[in-house]
Scaffold this active site. Structure first.
Site, PDB file in Angstrom:
ATOM      1  N   VAL A  16       0.827  -1.223   0.148  1.00 46.15           N
ATOM      2  CA  VAL A  16      -0.172  -0.106  -0.052  1.00 46.15           C
ATOM      3  C   VAL A  16       0.849   1.305  -0.043  1.00 46.15           C
ATOM      4  O   VAL A  16       0.590   2.052  -0.833  1.00 46.15           O
ATOM      5  CB  VAL A  16      -0.786   0.001   1.110  1.00 46.15           C
ATOM      6  CG1 VAL A  16      -1.690   1.347   1.388  1.00 46.15           C
ATOM      7  CG2 VAL A  16      -1.831  -1.274   1.058  1.00 46.15           C
ATOM      8  N   THR A 122      -5.061  -0.510   7.267  1.00 52.61           N
ATOM      9  CA  THR A 122      -6.508  -0.988   7.646  1.00 52.61           C
ATOM     10  C   THR A 122      -6.596  -1.014   8.902  1.00 52.61           C
ATOM     11  O   THR A 122      -5.777  -2.123   9.856  1.00 52.61           O
ATOM     12  CB  THR A 122      -7.047  -2.355   6.832  1.00 52.61           C
ATOM     13  OG1 THR A 122      -6.812  -1.879   5.524  1.00 52.61           O
ATOM     14  CG2 THR A 122      -8.342  -2.522   7.201  1.00 52.61           C
ATOM     15  N   LEU A 152      -7.076  -0.779  -3.029  1.00 54.68           N
ATOM     16  CA  LEU A 152      -6.336  -1.317  -4.241  1.00 54.68           C
ATOM     17  C   LEU A 152      -5.923  -2.838  -3.909  1.00 54.68           C
ATOM     18  O   LEU A 152      -5.932  -3.278  -2.803  1.00 54.68           O
ATOM     19  CB  LEU A 152      -4.898  -0.569  -4.551  1.00 54.68           C
ATOM     20  CG  LEU A 152      -3.894  -0.432  -3.470  1.00 54.68           C
ATOM     21  CD1 LEU A 152      -3.209  -1.897  -3.246  1.00 54.68           C
ATOM     22  CD2 LEU A 152      -2.978   0.599  -3.932  1.00 54.68           C
ATOM     23  N   ALA A 252     -16.015 -18.985  -8.477  1.00 58.41           N
ATOM     24  CA  ALA A 252     -15.807 -19.831  -7.726  1.00 58.41           C
ATOM     25  C   ALA A 252     -14.509 -20.709  -7.793  1.00 58.41           C
ATOM     26  O   ALA A 252     -13.924 -20.473  -8.844  1.00 58.41           O
ATOM     27  CB  ALA A 252     -17.119 -21.066  -7.765  1.00 58.41           C
ATOM     28  N   GLY A 257      -7.819 -16.058  -0.879  1.00 58.10           N
ATOM     29  CA  GLY A 257      -6.519 -15.775   0.109  1.00 58.10           C
ATOM     30  C   GLY A 257      -6.033 -14.465  -0.026  1.00 58.10           C
ATOM     31  O   GLY A 257      -6.991 -13.704   0.015  1.00 58.10           O
ATOM     32  N   CYS A 260      -5.416  -9.743   3.087  1.00 57.37           N
ATOM     33  CA  CYS A 260      -6.578  -8.687   3.452  1.00 57.37           C
ATOM     34  C   CYS A 260      -7.826  -9.345   3.829  1.00 57.37           C
ATOM     35  O   CYS A 260      -8.411  -9.187   5.089  1.00 57.37           O
ATOM     36  CB  CYS A 260      -6.621  -7.579   2.253  1.00 57.37           C
ATOM     37  SG  CYS A 260      -5.141  -6.976   2.024  1.00 57.37           S
ATOM     38  N   LYS A 263      -7.459 -11.437   6.865  1.00 58.88           N
ATOM     39  CA  LYS A 263      -7.404 -10.596   8.203  1.00 58.88           C
ATOM     40  C   LYS A 263      -8.573  -9.825   8.446  1.00 58.88           C
ATOM     41  O   LYS A 263      -8.948  -9.759   9.644  1.00 58.88           O
ATOM     42  CB  LYS A 263      -6.145  -9.671   7.912  1.00 58.88           C
ATOM     43  CG  LYS A 263      -5.822  -8.682   8.786  1.00 58.88           C
ATOM     44  CD  LYS A 263      -4.505  -7.946   8.424  1.00 58.88           C
ATOM     45  CE  LYS A 263      -4.525  -7.358   7.394  1.00 58.88           C
ATOM     46  NZ  LYS A 263      -4.889  -5.862   7.480  1.00 58.88           N
TER      47      LYS A 263
HETATM   48  C1  UGA Z   1      -8.596  -7.079  -1.530  1.00 60.13           C
HETATM   49  C2  UGA Z   1      -9.715  -6.196  -2.053  1.00 60.13           C
HETATM   50  O1  UGA Z   1     -10.152  -6.821  -3.395  1.00 60.13           O
HETATM   51  C3  UGA Z   1      -9.130  -4.846  -2.256  1.00 60.13           C
HETATM   52  O2  UGA Z   1     -10.256  -3.997  -2.746  1.00 60.13           O
HETATM   53  C4  UGA Z   1      -8.351  -4.483  -0.889  1.00 60.13           C
HETATM   54  O3  UGA Z   1      -7.892  -2.944  -1.002  1.00 60.13           O
HETATM   55  C5  UGA Z   1      -7.598  -5.310  -0.627  1.00 60.13           C
HETATM   56  O4  UGA Z   1      -8.116  -6.500  -0.380  1.00 60.13           O
HETATM   57  C6  UGA Z   1      -7.001  -4.533   0.922  1.00 60.13           C
HETATM   58  O5  UGA Z   1      -7.669  -4.750   1.888  1.00 60.13           O
HETATM   59  O6  UGA Z   1      -5.747  -4.452   0.864  1.00 60.13           O
HETATM   60  P1  UGA Z   1      -6.609  -8.331  -2.967  1.00 60.13           P
HETATM   61  O7  UGA Z   1      -6.461  -9.055  -1.362  1.00 60.13           O
HETATM   62  O8  UGA Z   1      -5.220  -7.819  -3.374  1.00 60.13           O
HETATM   63  O9  UGA Z   1      -7.511  -7.177  -2.489  1.00 60.13           O
HETATM   64  O10 UGA Z   1      -7.159  -9.170  -3.780  1.00 60.13           O
HETATM   65  P2  UGA Z   1      -8.630  -9.836  -4.604  1.00 60.13           P
HETATM   66  O11 UGA Z   1      -8.258  -9.574  -6.236  1.00 60.13           O
HETATM   67  O12 UGA Z   1      -9.638  -8.986  -3.805  1.00 60.13           O
HETATM   68  O13 UGA Z   1      -8.515 -11.262  -4.402  1.00 60.13           O
HETATM   69  C7  UGA Z   1      -8.448 -11.908  -3.077  1.00 60.13           C
HETATM   70  C8  UGA Z   1      -8.727 -13.474  -3.149  1.00 60.13           C
HETATM   71  O14 UGA Z   1      -9.895 -13.869  -3.807  1.00 60.13           O
HETATM   72  C9  UGA Z   1      -7.704 -14.129  -4.227  1.00 60.13           C
HETATM   73  O15 UGA Z   1      -7.277 -15.188  -3.765  1.00 60.13           O
HETATM   74  C10 UGA Z   1      -8.748 -14.398  -5.365  1.00 60.13           C
HETATM   75  O16 UGA Z   1      -8.131 -15.266  -6.141  1.00 60.13           O
HETATM   76  C11 UGA Z   1      -9.933 -14.706  -4.572  1.00 60.13           C
HETATM   77  N1  UGA Z   1     -11.147 -14.356  -5.357  1.00 60.13           N
HETATM   78  C12 UGA Z   1     -11.522 -13.185  -5.868  1.00 60.13           C
HETATM   79  C13 UGA Z   1     -12.218 -15.387  -5.601  1.00 60.13           C
HETATM   80  O17 UGA Z   1     -11.797 -16.543  -5.346  1.00 60.13           O
HETATM   81  N2  UGA Z   1     -13.169 -15.244  -6.575  1.00 60.13           N
HETATM   82  C14 UGA Z   1     -13.647 -14.071  -6.974  1.00 60.13           C
HETATM   83  O18 UGA Z   1     -14.424 -14.023  -7.832  1.00 60.13           O
HETATM   84  C15 UGA Z   1     -12.513 -12.893  -6.841  1.00 60.13           C
END
Ligand code: UGA
Length: 431
Positions: A16, A122, A152, A252, A257, A260, A263
């Site tokens: 961040v 956060t 982000l 799905a 993981g 963020c 946690k």
């Molecule tokens: C997440 C949020 O999307 C951001 O808006 C936020 O700023 C960030 O956490 C944070 O709090 O710092 P991030 O953890 O980088 O972002 O990644 P995501 O793209 O949200 O994906 C998180 C997980 O969910 C990944 O493992 C992804 O594979 C999974 N996922 C995502 C799914 O299994 N299905 C989905 O439809 C979307």
């Protein structure tokens, strides 16, 4: 950008902090970055970027004349009014957010009405109020406080910084700092949510919790699809076209993981519990996700008459999602451990995250090339949907494997192409 922009300080140079620093430097600000990790600061001073984030190194290089790195706060305090705090808030053993790094920064803040602490980390709702109380006790009550949560995503962080869905600025006073932070973001043209500090803090937690809930929801739908013969891809498409629901975060797979969601969902649940409220829904979101990470194990066991002992399983990908080397909270950690516990011989390849993975799972067998995890495998599992895995030559894969099982943990492969190579394809909730 040629108008003179407000210089800022950024304390904490993780994902961040670095992206915020690079983004504001690109918009024209001088940015004074501070971190207690001397090795990291030395790396940044050499012009190297300590994390893998597409596009970040280029933005940092392009703006190197505006980016200043130090282990001391002095230059940040001397040259900027707005001190953005983006230090880690990892979970404690109890699952709450560990605020010790944030509080260490608070202790270092100047007693100055010309400065503002702008919280990007956060933090639980109520932290801003506690920090303001602490600052007053330390005789620094004149310092302004702004909550400016970050939304982000890793892997697309630069794009998310540049084109945010919204900017949230929370402050409780009539002071200058909320306006100054809003002004800083103005060139991005994003909808601005001006609110109080507690609401800004809650917007962040609620956003992550809602997104995680969406994922656990579609994962449960996928599991029911498997029982009923429906296809979750079709279901998600049909459901997501409802504008009230929306198509995003309905993929799905083997669970969410990352640092963020894991946690923040737990922190919000415990924040509620600490204030006497039992947030039932989030308990289920977490539990569904934990079970989902293990689902591939039972899928494989069914293929191999109940026993994985001695089976060679290749993991395609380890990072918690593509375009990052971040292994925090990655589903692969649970999956690899569970498969090994069942007696399988696991071999893994990730194009970027192997070094990070080695730090957490030093005993796992890692391959240098994807072909090595495929060769001789009884089954391969798509864990992270890196583009190179989606473009595999399936006929070559079939020729190289010992068995023929392909489990698509992200529903990202071309099922028809995999099957036409004679492989036994199974996704999550797609039959
Ligand atoms: C997440 C949020 O999307 C951001 O808006 C936020 O700023 C960030 O956490 C944070 O709090 O710092 P991030 O953890 O980088 O972002 O990644 P995501 O793209 O949200 O994906 C998180 C997980 O969910 C990944 O493992 C992804 O594979 C999974 N996922 C995502 C799914 O299994 N299905 C989905 O439809 C979307």
């Amino acid at each position: 950008m040629n108008a003179v922009r407000e210089p800022i300080g950024v304390i904490g140079t993780g994902y961040v902090g670095l992206v915020t620093a690079a983004g504001f430097a690109e918009l024209g600000s001088d940015v004074y970055c501070v971190d207690i990790d001397a090795a990291k600061i030395a790396t940044l001073q050499r012009g190297e970027v300590p994390i893998y984030e597409p596009g970040l190194a280029e933005v940092i290089e392009r703006n190197s004349h505006r980016l200043h790195f130090s282990t001391s706060l002095d230059a940040a305090i001397a040259n900027s009014r707005l001190l953005f705090v983006s230090v880690g808030t990892p979970p404690t053993y109890a699952g709450d957010a560990d605020l010790s790094a944030v509080l260490a920064v608070v202790d270092e803040m100047p007693a100055s009405s010309d400065h503002a602490l702008v919280m990007k980390s956060t933090v639980p709702c109520g932290t801003g109020r506690s920090i303001c109380r602490l600052l007053a006790e330390q005789g620094k009550g004149q310092l302004s406080y702004v909550s400016c949560p970050e939304f982000l995503k890793e892997g697309s962080a630069i794009e998310d910084f540049t084109r945010p869905d919204r900017v949230v600025v929370g402050d409780d006073g009539e002071g200058w700092a909320g306006d100054a932070v809003s002004e800083l973001y103005a060139p991005l043209g994003a909808p601005l949510v001006r609110t109080d500090v507690a609401s800004a803090e809650m917007i962040k937690l609620a956003s992550n919790a809602f997104l995680a809930t969406k994922i656990s929801f579609i994962n449960e739908i996928a599991n029911v699809c498997e029982e009923t013969g429906a296809n979750v891809l079709e279901v998600a498409r049909g459901v997501g076209l409802d504008e009230r629901i929306g198509p995003k975060f309905l993929s799905a797979g083997i669970g969410y993981g990352g640092s963020c969601f894991t946690k923040d969902v737990s922190a919000l649940k415990l924040l509620a519990a600490n204030s006497g409220y039992h947030f039932q829904l989030l308990g289920s979101v977490i539990e569904v996700n934990e079970l989902q990470k293990r689902r591939v194990v039972s899928k494989l066991a069914r293929r191999f008459e109940g026993s994985l002992a001695g089976r060679q399983i290749g993991l395609l990908g380890l990072a918690f999602k593509p375009n990052t080397d971040d292994m925090r909270g990655a589903s692969s950690l649970v999956l690899a451990a569970r498969l090994e516990a069942e007696g399988a011989q696991v071999r893994a390849f990730d194009p970027v995250a192997t070094d990070e993975a080695r730090k957490i799972m030093p005993e796992l067998a890692y391959a240098e090339r994807v072909e090595e995890v495929i060769a001789g495998a009884d089954a391969i599992v798509l864990v992270t949907e890196w583009p190179q895995f989606l473009a595999l030559d399936w006929a070559a894969v079939a020729a190289s494997m010992r068995g023929n099982v392909v489990i698509d943990g992200r529903n990202a492969l071309d099922a028809a192409a995999v099957r036409s190579a004679g492989l036994d394809y199974e996704g999550i909730g797609i039959g």
